[in-house]
Design an enzyme around this catalytic site. Structure first.
Site, PDB file in Angstrom:
ATOM      1  N   CYS A  81     -18.263 -20.237  10.218  1.00  0.00           N
ATOM      2  CA  CYS A  81     -18.656 -21.471   9.548  1.00  0.00           C
ATOM      3  C   CYS A  81     -18.614 -21.308   8.043  1.00  0.00           C
ATOM      4  O   CYS A  81     -19.645 -21.289   7.369  1.00  0.00           O
ATOM      5  CB  CYS A  81     -20.037 -21.901  10.020  1.00  0.00           C
ATOM      6  SG  CYS A  81     -19.982 -22.450  11.715  1.00  0.00           S
ATOM      7  N   GLU A  82     -17.411 -21.122   7.530  1.00  0.00           N
ATOM      8  CA  GLU A  82     -17.147 -20.971   6.106  1.00  0.00           C
ATOM      9  C   GLU A  82     -15.741 -21.509   5.883  1.00  0.00           C
ATOM     10  O   GLU A  82     -14.808 -21.056   6.544  1.00  0.00           O
ATOM     11  CB  GLU A  82     -17.088 -19.478   5.702  1.00  0.00           C
ATOM     12  CG  GLU A  82     -18.345 -18.698   5.857  1.00  0.00           C
ATOM     13  CD  GLU A  82     -19.302 -18.877   4.690  1.00  0.00           C
ATOM     14  OE1 GLU A  82     -18.844 -19.244   3.592  1.00  0.00           O
ATOM     15  OE2 GLU A  82     -20.492 -18.647   4.905  1.00  0.00           O
ATOM     16  N   GLY A 119      -5.741   6.364  -3.083  1.00  0.00           N
ATOM     17  CA  GLY A 119      -5.280   5.142  -3.731  1.00  0.00           C
ATOM     18  C   GLY A 119      -3.870   4.690  -3.437  1.00  0.00           C
ATOM     19  O   GLY A 119      -3.496   3.579  -3.825  1.00  0.00           O
ATOM     20  N   GLU A 151      -7.347  12.404  -1.561  1.00  0.00           N
ATOM     21  CA  GLU A 151      -8.231  11.725  -0.601  1.00  0.00           C
ATOM     22  C   GLU A 151      -7.650  10.395  -0.148  1.00  0.00           C
ATOM     23  O   GLU A 151      -8.193   9.338  -0.460  1.00  0.00           O
ATOM     24  CB  GLU A 151      -9.584  11.454  -1.278  1.00  0.00           C
ATOM     25  CG  GLU A 151     -10.235  12.674  -1.848  1.00  0.00           C
ATOM     26  CD  GLU A 151     -11.446  12.325  -2.714  1.00  0.00           C
ATOM     27  OE1 GLU A 151     -11.473  11.230  -3.324  1.00  0.00           O
ATOM     28  OE2 GLU A 151     -12.362  13.130  -2.769  1.00  0.00           O
ATOM     29  N   PRO A 152      -6.547  10.409   0.590  1.00  0.00           N
ATOM     30  CA  PRO A 152      -5.965   9.134   1.022  1.00  0.00           C
ATOM     31  C   PRO A 152      -6.746   8.493   2.164  1.00  0.00           C
ATOM     32  O   PRO A 152      -7.201   9.182   3.075  1.00  0.00           O
ATOM     33  CB  PRO A 152      -4.568   9.552   1.518  1.00  0.00           C
ATOM     34  CG  PRO A 152      -4.749  10.959   1.990  1.00  0.00           C
ATOM     35  CD  PRO A 152      -5.790  11.575   1.085  1.00  0.00           C
ATOM     36  N   TYR A 198      -9.971  -0.694   6.161  1.00  0.00           N
ATOM     37  CA  TYR A 198     -10.932  -1.640   5.580  1.00  0.00           C
ATOM     38  C   TYR A 198     -11.038  -2.939   6.376  1.00  0.00           C
ATOM     39  O   TYR A 198     -11.240  -4.005   5.809  1.00  0.00           O
ATOM     40  CB  TYR A 198     -10.602  -1.909   4.099  1.00  0.00           C
ATOM     41  CG  TYR A 198     -10.509  -0.630   3.289  1.00  0.00           C
ATOM     42  CD1 TYR A 198     -11.648   0.109   3.020  1.00  0.00           C
ATOM     43  CD2 TYR A 198      -9.281  -0.142   2.849  1.00  0.00           C
ATOM     44  CE1 TYR A 198     -11.576   1.315   2.317  1.00  0.00           C
ATOM     45  CE2 TYR A 198      -9.200   1.060   2.142  1.00  0.00           C
ATOM     46  CZ  TYR A 198     -10.349   1.775   1.886  1.00  0.00           C
ATOM     47  OH  TYR A 198     -10.269   2.955   1.207  1.00  0.00           O
ATOM     48  N   ARG A 249     -11.238  -9.024   4.250  1.00  0.00           N
ATOM     49  CA  ARG A 249     -10.460  -8.791   3.030  1.00  0.00           C
ATOM     50  C   ARG A 249      -9.850 -10.053   2.411  1.00  0.00           C
ATOM     51  O   ARG A 249      -9.877 -10.198   1.184  1.00  0.00           O
ATOM     52  CB  ARG A 249      -9.380  -7.725   3.265  1.00  0.00           C
ATOM     53  CG  ARG A 249      -9.975  -6.342   3.609  1.00  0.00           C
ATOM     54  CD  ARG A 249      -8.921  -5.250   3.697  1.00  0.00           C
ATOM     55  NE  ARG A 249      -8.338  -4.945   2.408  1.00  0.00           N
ATOM     56  CZ  ARG A 249      -7.135  -5.320   2.027  1.00  0.00           C
ATOM     57  NH1 ARG A 249      -6.346  -6.000   2.831  1.00  0.00           N
ATOM     58  NH2 ARG A 249      -6.697  -5.013   0.817  1.00  0.00           N
ATOM     59  N   ARG A 261      -6.338   4.385   2.926  1.00  0.00           N
ATOM     60  CA  ARG A 261      -5.467   3.282   3.337  1.00  0.00           C
ATOM     61  C   ARG A 261      -4.088   3.768   3.807  1.00  0.00           C
ATOM     62  O   ARG A 261      -3.564   3.284   4.803  1.00  0.00           O
ATOM     63  CB  ARG A 261      -5.284   2.341   2.135  1.00  0.00           C
ATOM     64  CG  ARG A 261      -4.654   1.004   2.458  1.00  0.00           C
ATOM     65  CD  ARG A 261      -4.319   0.250   1.154  1.00  0.00           C
ATOM     66  NE  ARG A 261      -5.438   0.202   0.238  1.00  0.00           N
ATOM     67  CZ  ARG A 261      -6.374  -0.754   0.232  1.00  0.00           C
ATOM     68  NH1 ARG A 261      -6.298  -1.751   1.064  1.00  0.00           N
ATOM     69  NH2 ARG A 261      -7.368  -0.701  -0.639  1.00  0.00           N
TER      70      ARG A 261
HETATM   71  C1  LIG Z   1     -11.903   4.572  -1.599  1.00  0.00           C
HETATM   72  C2  LIG Z   1     -11.739   5.975  -2.082  1.00  0.00           C
HETATM   73  C3  LIG Z   1     -10.689   6.759  -1.598  1.00  0.00           C
HETATM   74  C4  LIG Z   1      -9.615   6.229  -0.680  1.00  0.00           C
HETATM   75  O1  LIG Z   1      -8.884   5.234  -1.291  1.00  0.00           O
HETATM   76  P1  LIG Z   1      -7.577   4.617  -0.566  1.00  0.00           P
HETATM   77  O2  LIG Z   1      -7.135   3.580  -1.509  1.00  0.00           O
HETATM   78  O3  LIG Z   1      -8.014   4.068   0.738  1.00  0.00           O
HETATM   79  O4  LIG Z   1      -6.592   5.732  -0.414  1.00  0.00           O
HETATM   80  C5  LIG Z   1     -10.633   8.072  -2.011  1.00  0.00           C
HETATM   81  N1  LIG Z   1     -11.561   8.597  -2.846  1.00  0.00           N
HETATM   82  C6  LIG Z   1     -12.579   7.870  -3.323  1.00  0.00           C
HETATM   83  C7  LIG Z   1     -13.559   8.498  -4.223  1.00  0.00           C
HETATM   84  C8  LIG Z   1     -12.703   6.536  -2.971  1.00  0.00           C
HETATM   85  O5  LIG Z   1     -13.702   5.805  -3.468  1.00  0.00           O
END
Ligand SMILES: *Cc1c(COP(=O)(O)O)cnc(C)c1O
Length: 443
Positions: free
Chosen positions: A361-362, A248, A290-291, A390, A330, A293
């Site tokens: 075409c949007e 996140g 779990e990074p 993403y 996005r 982005r």
């Molecule tokens: C999307 C997601 C992530 C990665 O999120 P980022 O914002 O890209 O770091 C990690 N864990 C889970 C469960 C997710 O759904």
């Protein structure tokens, strides 16, 4: 002007990334083109791993594949010692093809199909992050048939929701993901998991949101989760040993953005977990994050060729590029904002304010609603920054536009990691039934 990683303006006044001149990249690979700064991706992986090495040595870092995954990215993540967060059979398959070790994968998802569970078990995926009781039953049955014991974490919604600039403590209960902590669902699932013979509950998982700029919710969720681990221990006698706090961390999209550094996140999360564990008298769990982005986002740049420029006097100038919502959904999907430069004339100051439009075409196919650019002309190269996360992973063939190529650049060399789609690729999956193919004219 804010550039990331190895990106710089070279002597020719061109944008250069990984030692490769963007004009040369376009000549060789065409546009639109996803350019990924390999050194910056590696450096981001290392900052996570080194940050934890200093503050929480047992921590593991799982790259969230959904941000950007190809076989080459899987291989790079493996080389950098990352674990991998996967959310589908397709991501597992891709990672395996890239040589990523299955035991270092964590399998996420709120509706894993029986075939996906089978693929994960048969290939030896290391952890399942179980989202709900239905999945728990599917997994128990599938593992029993194989005489296996699947290691699992349960996904819990900790009652903390983080968004870009604010976070809300309630409302989180209303999520399609995970087991609610507050109403006892999570504890009931823990008891159920502990009663099963073919799953081994090893820990808990939570994920509070994405593009988060405020570190406090991470610390809060660490506290909530450690207290829940302690409650599990008191009520069941079982000491779970793994705590996954999800991903996140936010990145820069436009110059006003000011996300915390990876170093400050790893320090704060480590301290919060240690503090909460000490207060609860709970043994320090193995920590996972779990990074996605923050590993690849700023490392990606999309190069486009400028085409039609439509000026509506007194209203707006539309500058159209040869891509759009097909390669970057996005802005249309959630109003995401980006910055851009004329890559072949980086030295000059912005002279005109334009809106950057895609070619789909949007009317909603806009990439940037307002930006100052240097006297743009048809044939110029437009670089949109921070498109590593993403974008390719969400790309589509809307309007039957072939998806772009992607290259890794480093030390002056560019390696293709995704080849450009062709028209033949576009029809490769189409099936023309015989009764339609033989027609002459219209009845
Ligand atoms: C999307 C997601 C992530 C990665 O999120 P980022 O914002 O890209 O770091 C990690 N864990 C889970 C469960 C997710 O759904």
């Amino acid at each position: 002007m804010q550039l990331f990683g190895t990106a710089r303006v070279n002597a020719r006044g061109h944008l250069e990334i990984g030692g490769c001149d963007s004009v040369d990249l376009v000549r060789e690979f065409g546009t639109p083109l996803y350019v990924l700064d390999e050194d910056l991706i590696r450096s981001n992986c290392r900052q996570y791993r080194q940050g934890f090495a200093a503050h929480y040595p047992s921590a593991r870092v799982a790259y969230a594949a959904k941000a950007f995954i190809t076989t080459a990215m899987a291989a790079l993540a493996a080389e950098e010692g990352m674990d991998l967060d996967v959310v589908s059979g397709g991501e597992i398959f891709t990672a395996l093809r890239g040589g990523f070790p299955a035991e270092r994968m964590l399998f996420h998802g709120n509706n894993k199909a029986p075939e996906e569970i089978a693929l994960a078990l048969d290939s030896g995926v290391g952890r399942f992050v179980v989202d709900n009781l239905h999945e728990l039953d599917l997994l128990e049955d599938a593992a029993a048939r194989r005489r296996l014991r699947a290691r699992i974490l349960l996904r819990v919604t900790p009652g903390i929701e983080a968004h870009t600039h604010d976070y809300i403590r309630t409302g989180q209960v209303d999520s399609k993901f995970g087991l609610v902590l507050e109403n006892g669902q999570a504890m009931a699932a823990v008891r159920r998991a502990l009663s099963l013979r073919h799953v081994e509950l090893v820990g808990l998982h939570c994920h509070i949101g994405s593009q988060v700029f405020d570190l406090e919710p991470f610390a809060d969720s660490a506290g909530v989760m450690i207290r829940f681990l302690d409650q599990v221990r008191r009520e069941t006698g079982v000491t779970l040993t793994e705590l996954d706090l999800g991903g996140g961390l936010g990145v820069h999209y436009v110059s006003q953005d000011d996300p915390p550094t990876i170093a400050s996140l790893t320090r704060l999360v480590s301290e919060a977990v240690r503090r909460a564990a000490e207060e609860a008298g709970y043994p320090l769990p193995t920590l996972l994050v779990e990074p996605g982005r923050s590993i690849v986002g700023e490392a990606g740049t999309t190069l486009y060729t400028v085409g039609a420029i439509k000026d509506i006097p007194g209203i707006r100038t539309y500058l159209a590029v040869d891509g759009g919502m097909g390669d970057n959904p996005r802005p249309a999907l959630y109003g995401a904002v980006y910055q851009a430069f004329v890559a072949n004339r980086m030295r000059q100051d912005p002279t005109s304010t334009v809106a950057v439009a895609g070619k789909c075409c949007e009317s909603g196919d806009m990439l940037i609603h307002e930006i100052g650019l240097t006297d743009p002309h048809p044939g110029d190269i437009l670089a949109i920054l921070s498109t590593g996360a993403y974008n390719y992973s969400m790309a589509s063939n809307y309007n039957r536009l072939p998806r772009p190529a992607a290259v890794f650049v480093s030390g002056g060399r560019a390696d293709l990691v995704v080849r450009r789609e062709t028209y033949e690729d576009l029809v490769a999956l189409d099936v023309l039934p015989r009764r339609l193919s033989a027609r002459e004219g219209v009845a």
